[in-house]
Motif scaffolding. Structure first.
Motif, PDB file in Angstrom:
ATOM      1  N   ASN A 158       1.836 120.963 -24.716  1.00 32.55           N
ATOM      2  CA  ASN A 158       3.261 120.638 -24.829  1.00 32.55           C
ATOM      3  C   ASN A 158       4.087 121.916 -24.846  1.00 32.55           C
ATOM      4  OD1 ASN A 158       2.245 118.013 -26.890  1.00 32.55           O
ATOM      5  ND2 ASN A 158       3.411 117.729 -25.011  1.00 32.55           N
ATOM      6  N   GLY A 159       5.174 121.876 -24.113  1.00 36.32           N
ATOM      7  CA  GLY A 159       6.069 123.026 -24.105  1.00 36.32           C
ATOM      8  C   GLY A 159       5.694 124.087 -23.080  1.00 36.32           C
ATOM      9  N   SER A 160       4.589 123.881 -22.368  1.00 34.85           N
ATOM     10  CA  SER A 160       4.163 124.919 -21.409  1.00 34.85           C
ATOM     11  C   SER A 160       5.067 124.944 -20.176  1.00 34.85           C
ATOM     12  CB  SER A 160       2.715 124.684 -20.978  1.00 34.85           C
ATOM     13  OG  SER A 160       2.601 123.431 -20.351  1.00 34.85           O
ATOM     14  N   GLY A 161       5.791 123.840 -19.959  1.00 36.14           N
ATOM     15  CA  GLY A 161       6.683 123.793 -18.804  1.00 36.14           C
ATOM     16  C   GLY A 161       6.243 122.760 -17.778  1.00 36.14           C
ATOM     17  N   LYS A 162       5.437 121.786 -18.198  1.00 34.54           N
ATOM     18  CA  LYS A 162       4.942 120.765 -17.246  1.00 34.54           C
ATOM     19  C   LYS A 162       6.095 119.993 -16.616  1.00 34.54           C
ATOM     20  CE  LYS A 162       2.354 118.363 -20.045  1.00 34.54           C
ATOM     21  NZ  LYS A 162       2.399 119.133 -21.299  1.00 34.54           N
ATOM     22  N   THR A 163       6.995 119.481 -17.495  1.00 29.14           N
ATOM     23  CA  THR A 163       8.095 118.657 -17.002  1.00 29.14           C
ATOM     24  C   THR A 163       8.943 119.426 -15.997  1.00 29.14           C
ATOM     25  OG1 THR A 163       8.125 117.673 -19.188  1.00 29.14           O
ATOM     26  CG2 THR A 163      10.015 117.224 -17.781  1.00 29.14           C
ATOM     27  N   THR A 164       9.308 120.642 -16.404  1.00 29.05           N
ATOM     28  CA  THR A 164      10.146 121.479 -15.546  1.00 29.05           C
ATOM     29  C   THR A 164       9.436 121.758 -14.219  1.00 29.05           C
ATOM     30  OG1 THR A 164      10.825 122.514 -17.616  1.00 29.05           O
ATOM     31  CG2 THR A 164      11.478 123.626 -15.593  1.00 29.05           C
ATOM     32  N   GLU A 194      12.559 111.240 -21.119  1.00 27.92           N
ATOM     33  CA  GLU A 194      13.984 111.419 -20.755  1.00 27.92           C
ATOM     34  C   GLU A 194      14.177 112.671 -19.914  1.00 27.92           C
ATOM     35  OE1 GLU A 194      16.280 111.469 -24.365  1.00 27.92           O
ATOM     36  OE2 GLU A 194      15.576 109.428 -24.812  1.00 27.92           O
ATOM     37  N   GLN A 195      13.504 113.737 -20.322  1.00 28.00           N
ATOM     38  CA  GLN A 195      13.650 115.008 -19.610  1.00 28.00           C
ATOM     39  C   GLN A 195      13.162 114.879 -18.162  1.00 28.00           C
ATOM     40  OE1 GLN A 195      11.346 118.109 -21.293  1.00 28.00           O
ATOM     41  NE2 GLN A 195      12.709 119.707 -20.501  1.00 28.00           N
ATOM     42  N   LEU A 196      12.078 114.156 -18.019  1.00 32.30           N
ATOM     43  CA  LEU A 196      11.525 113.960 -16.676  1.00 32.30           C
ATOM     44  C   LEU A 196      12.488 113.129 -15.817  1.00 32.30           C
ATOM     45  CD1 LEU A 196       9.026 115.004 -15.378  1.00 32.30           C
ATOM     46  CD2 LEU A 196       7.795 112.982 -16.104  1.00 32.30           C
ATOM     47  N   MET A 301       1.830 129.341 -13.447  1.00 29.76           N
ATOM     48  CA  MET A 301       2.223 130.047 -14.662  1.00 29.76           C
ATOM     49  C   MET A 301       3.736 130.071 -14.774  1.00 29.76           C
ATOM     50  SD  MET A 301       1.048 133.565 -16.368  1.00 29.76           S
ATOM     51  CE  MET A 301      -0.098 132.741 -17.443  1.00 29.76           C
ATOM     52  N   THR A 302       4.237 129.601 -15.926  1.00 32.20           N
ATOM     53  CA  THR A 302       5.687 129.515 -16.128  1.00 32.20           C
ATOM     54  C   THR A 302       6.166 130.642 -17.042  1.00 32.20           C
ATOM     55  OG1 THR A 302       5.406 128.141 -18.074  1.00 32.20           O
ATOM     56  CG2 THR A 302       5.640 126.989 -15.971  1.00 32.20           C
ATOM     57  N   LYS A 303       7.476 130.774 -17.099  1.00 31.70           N
ATOM     58  CA  LYS A 303       8.184 131.657 -18.047  1.00 31.70           C
ATOM     59  C   LYS A 303       7.825 133.132 -17.889  1.00 31.70           C
ATOM     60  CE  LYS A 303       8.032 127.787 -21.220  1.00 31.70           C
ATOM     61  NZ  LYS A 303       7.929 127.303 -22.569  1.00 31.70           N
ATOM     62  N   ILE A 327       4.542 130.441  -9.475  1.00 35.22           N
ATOM     63  CA  ILE A 327       4.954 130.985 -10.771  1.00 35.22           C
ATOM     64  C   ILE A 327       6.372 130.545 -11.087  1.00 35.22           C
ATOM     65  CG2 ILE A 327       3.407 132.984 -10.847  1.00 35.22           C
ATOM     66  CD1 ILE A 327       5.574 134.697  -9.632  1.00 35.22           C
ATOM     67  N   GLY A 328       6.610 130.253 -12.345  1.00 37.26           N
ATOM     68  CA  GLY A 328       7.944 129.864 -12.808  1.00 37.26           C
ATOM     69  C   GLY A 328       8.669 131.098 -13.292  1.00 37.26           C
ATOM     70  N   VAL A 329       9.858 131.311 -12.740  1.00 33.07           N
ATOM     71  CA  VAL A 329      10.613 132.507 -13.124  1.00 33.07           C
ATOM     72  C   VAL A 329      12.021 132.160 -13.595  1.00 33.07           C
ATOM     73  CG1 VAL A 329       9.318 134.181 -11.740  1.00 33.07           C
ATOM     74  CG2 VAL A 329      11.161 132.907 -10.665  1.00 33.07           C
TER      75      VAL A 329
HETATM   76  N1  LIG Z   1      12.571 130.920 -18.778  1.00 34.92           N
HETATM   77  C1  LIG Z   1      11.834 129.908 -18.323  1.00 34.92           C
HETATM   78  N2  LIG Z   1      11.811 128.763 -19.013  1.00 34.92           N
HETATM   79  C2  LIG Z   1      11.048 127.757 -18.537  1.00 34.92           C
HETATM   80  C3  LIG Z   1      10.272 127.871 -17.356  1.00 34.92           C
HETATM   81  N3  LIG Z   1       9.625 126.700 -17.178  1.00 34.92           N
HETATM   82  C4  LIG Z   1       9.976 125.900 -18.207  1.00 34.92           C
HETATM   83  N4  LIG Z   1      10.845 126.520 -19.037  1.00 34.92           N
HETATM   84  C5  LIG Z   1      11.462 126.028 -20.287  1.00 34.92           C
HETATM   85  O1  LIG Z   1      10.440 125.761 -21.226  1.00 34.92           O
HETATM   86  C6  LIG Z   1      10.790 124.686 -22.062  1.00 34.92           C
HETATM   87  C7  LIG Z   1       9.642 123.670 -22.068  1.00 34.92           C
HETATM   88  O2  LIG Z   1       9.507 123.145 -20.763  1.00 34.92           O
HETATM   89  P1  LIG Z   1       9.037 121.650 -20.484  1.00 34.92           P
HETATM   90  O3  LIG Z   1       9.039 121.513 -19.020  1.00 34.92           O
HETATM   91  O4  LIG Z   1       9.798 120.698 -21.306  1.00 34.92           O
HETATM   92  O5  LIG Z   1       7.567 121.724 -21.030  1.00 34.92           O
HETATM   93  P2  LIG Z   1       6.507 120.547 -21.167  1.00 34.92           P
HETATM   94  O6  LIG Z   1       5.186 121.173 -20.996  1.00 34.92           O
HETATM   95  O7  LIG Z   1       6.847 119.419 -20.302  1.00 34.92           O
HETATM   96  O8  LIG Z   1       6.687 120.189 -22.665  1.00 34.92           O
HETATM   97  P3  LIG Z   1       6.775 118.771 -23.343  1.00 34.92           P
HETATM   98  O9  LIG Z   1       7.970 118.100 -22.734  1.00 34.92           O
HETATM   99  O10 LIG Z   1       6.970 119.158 -24.763  1.00 34.92           O
HETATM  100  O11 LIG Z   1       5.479 118.113 -23.039  1.00 34.92           O
HETATM  101  C8  LIG Z   1      12.083 124.133 -21.506  1.00 34.92           C
HETATM  102  O12 LIG Z   1      13.147 124.632 -22.294  1.00 34.92           O
HETATM  103  C9  LIG Z   1      12.161 124.709 -20.100  1.00 34.92           C
HETATM  104  O13 LIG Z   1      13.486 124.887 -19.665  1.00 34.92           O
HETATM  105  C10 LIG Z   1      10.321 129.130 -16.653  1.00 34.92           C
HETATM  106  O14 LIG Z   1       9.665 129.367 -15.625  1.00 34.92           O
HETATM  107  N5  LIG Z   1      11.117 130.100 -17.182  1.00 34.92           N
END
Ligand SMILES: Nc1nc2c(ncn2[C@@H]2O[C@H](COP(=O)(O)OP(=O)(O)OP(=O)(O)O)[C@@H](O)[C@H]2O)c(=O)[nH]1
Length: 352
Positions: A158-164, A194-196, A301-303, A327-329
């Motif tokens: 969770n929070g790794s950025g899957k949804t995004t 909701e986010q999705l 790889m995100t962030k 890669i997520g940037v």
């Molecule tokens: N700076 C940055 N932020 C990112 C990137 N990808 C995702 N995020 C942020 O990371 C946070 C978590 O992203 P989510 O996509 O919600 O992650 P998730 O894995 O779906 O997490 P859950 O919804 O908790 O399961 C959000 O605030 C995104 O905007 C990236 O490449 N860069």
């Protein structure tokens, strides 16, 4: 701004740490070997010294410099010895490249260069080459198959950025003319669903949801039917990421796979593991765990924009050899970049 320029900009936190570290290591440079007194009427030096040749002695007044009354600026250099190598190795470890990878990179840097006087730009150039070499074997775009729908299971904590990442992928595939369906498989968390939906709207892609707490496998089955009916090219399935209860998660993922295989025995066609770069070395254990609980076929790889720990991607490539697709940037819809090893290596090390 060119794409490479943007990438460099985004990986600034890691490259600036490396830059500061290397500048400290090389320092102001050692006094250059004593130079012979210039001849009374020197011949202008029209030949640029080769990259690896010893630095010329003391600040030198070049032909043009003399013409305009200016001195050429001398780049600080330091003779490569064991102590300097160790300092570079520590710096790479601090950028989360991992001890093993940092050792290998510095060993390659040392080869044939001990005793040479190196400048920061030269070291960056060498490091970029070494990083690119490690990454070249794993840089592969997500494979696309003629199969309809191509089922892409997206896993990660969770929070790794899957949804995004799902939102960004959906948008890019749509832009490439593909029809896409998303399934919000983390049915446990209303916020994730909701986010999705928001991402689906942005990307112009339908998002299938189910009642909170309902069985994600049954949603995945419905999504297979819907994607089949719609003639969709791709079905992206989000999943839960609760590693706290690894056994439950493993069973949940296994059940999703069992159910979608009733519709298509060859599915899922890709299992993408999304990893957050800011977790540094923890990313290595995440890959290990997810490889055990899901048949991971590639990484995103995100962030990488928000961390000075970007070196962890090099460690991942070196240790696991899994394909890196993207890669997520950044947080915007177009902030998912294909993984180009040369550009990444240059952006990471801050090579010009
Ligand atoms: N700076 C940055 N932020 C990112 C990137 N990808 C995702 N995020 C942020 O990371 C946070 C978590 O992203 P989510 O996509 O919600 O992650 P998730 O894995 O779906 O997490 P859950 O919804 O908790 O399961 C959000 O605030 C995104 O905007 C990236 O490449 N860069």
């Amino acid at each position: 701004m060119s794409f490479f320029g943007k990438l460099k900009d985004r990986l600034f936190k890691t490259s600036s740490r490396l830059d500061e570290g290397l500048s400290e290591i090389v320092g102001e440079g050692e006094p250059a070997p004593a130079a012979p007194e210039p001849a009374a009427d020197p011949v202008p030096n029209l030949v640029t010294p080769a990259l690896d040749s010893p630095a010329p002695a003391a600040p030198r007044t070049g032909f043009l410099g003399r013409l305009f009354g200016r001195e050429e600026v001398e780049v600080p250099r330091r003779t490569l010895d064991d102590a300097m190598l160790e300092e570079i190795e520590d710096l790479l470890v601090a950028s989360d490249m991992g001890v093993e990878t940092a050792l290998r990179v510095t060993a390659n840097l040392a080869e044939g260069r001990m005793g040479r006087r190196l400048s920061v730009p030269e070291i960056k150039e060498i490091l970029a080459g070494e990083v690119a070499r490690i990454m070249e074997g794993v840089a592969r775009p997500m494979p696309l198959y003629p199969k309809r729908p191509q089922v892409v299971l997206v896993v990660g904590v969770n929070g790794s950025g899957k949804t995004t990442t799902i939102g960004k992928l959906a948008s890019q595939f749509r832009a490439a003319g593909k029809t896409v369906v998303i399934a919000a498989g983390d049915t446990f968390r209303a916020a994730a669903v909701e986010q999705l939906q928001v991402w689906g709207q942005r990307a112009g892609v339908p998002v299938l949801t189910a009642a909170q707490g309902s069985d994600p496998a049954s949603l995945a089955f419905d999504a297979m039917e819907r994607a089949g009916r719609d003639g969709a090219d791709l079905l992206l399935i989000d999943t839960a990421g609760r590693l706290q209860n690894r056994q439950d998660l493993m069973e949940e993922l296994a059940k999703i796979v069992r159910v979608i295989r009733k519709k298509d025995p060859s599915a899922p066609h890709n299992t993408l593991l999304v990893i957050d770069a800011t977790t540094g070395q923890n990313a290595l254990s995440q890959v290990e765990i997810f490889q055990k609980i899901a048949d991971v076929s590639g990484l995103v790889m995100t962030k990488l924009d928000g961390t000075a720990k970007g070196g962890v991607l090099v460690a991942l490539a070196d240790r696991f050899g899994l394909p890196i697709h993207a890669i997520g940037v950044g947080e915007q819809i177009d902030d998912l970049a294909p993984f180009d090893p040369q550009e990444f290596a240059r952006a990471l090390t801050g090579a010009a």
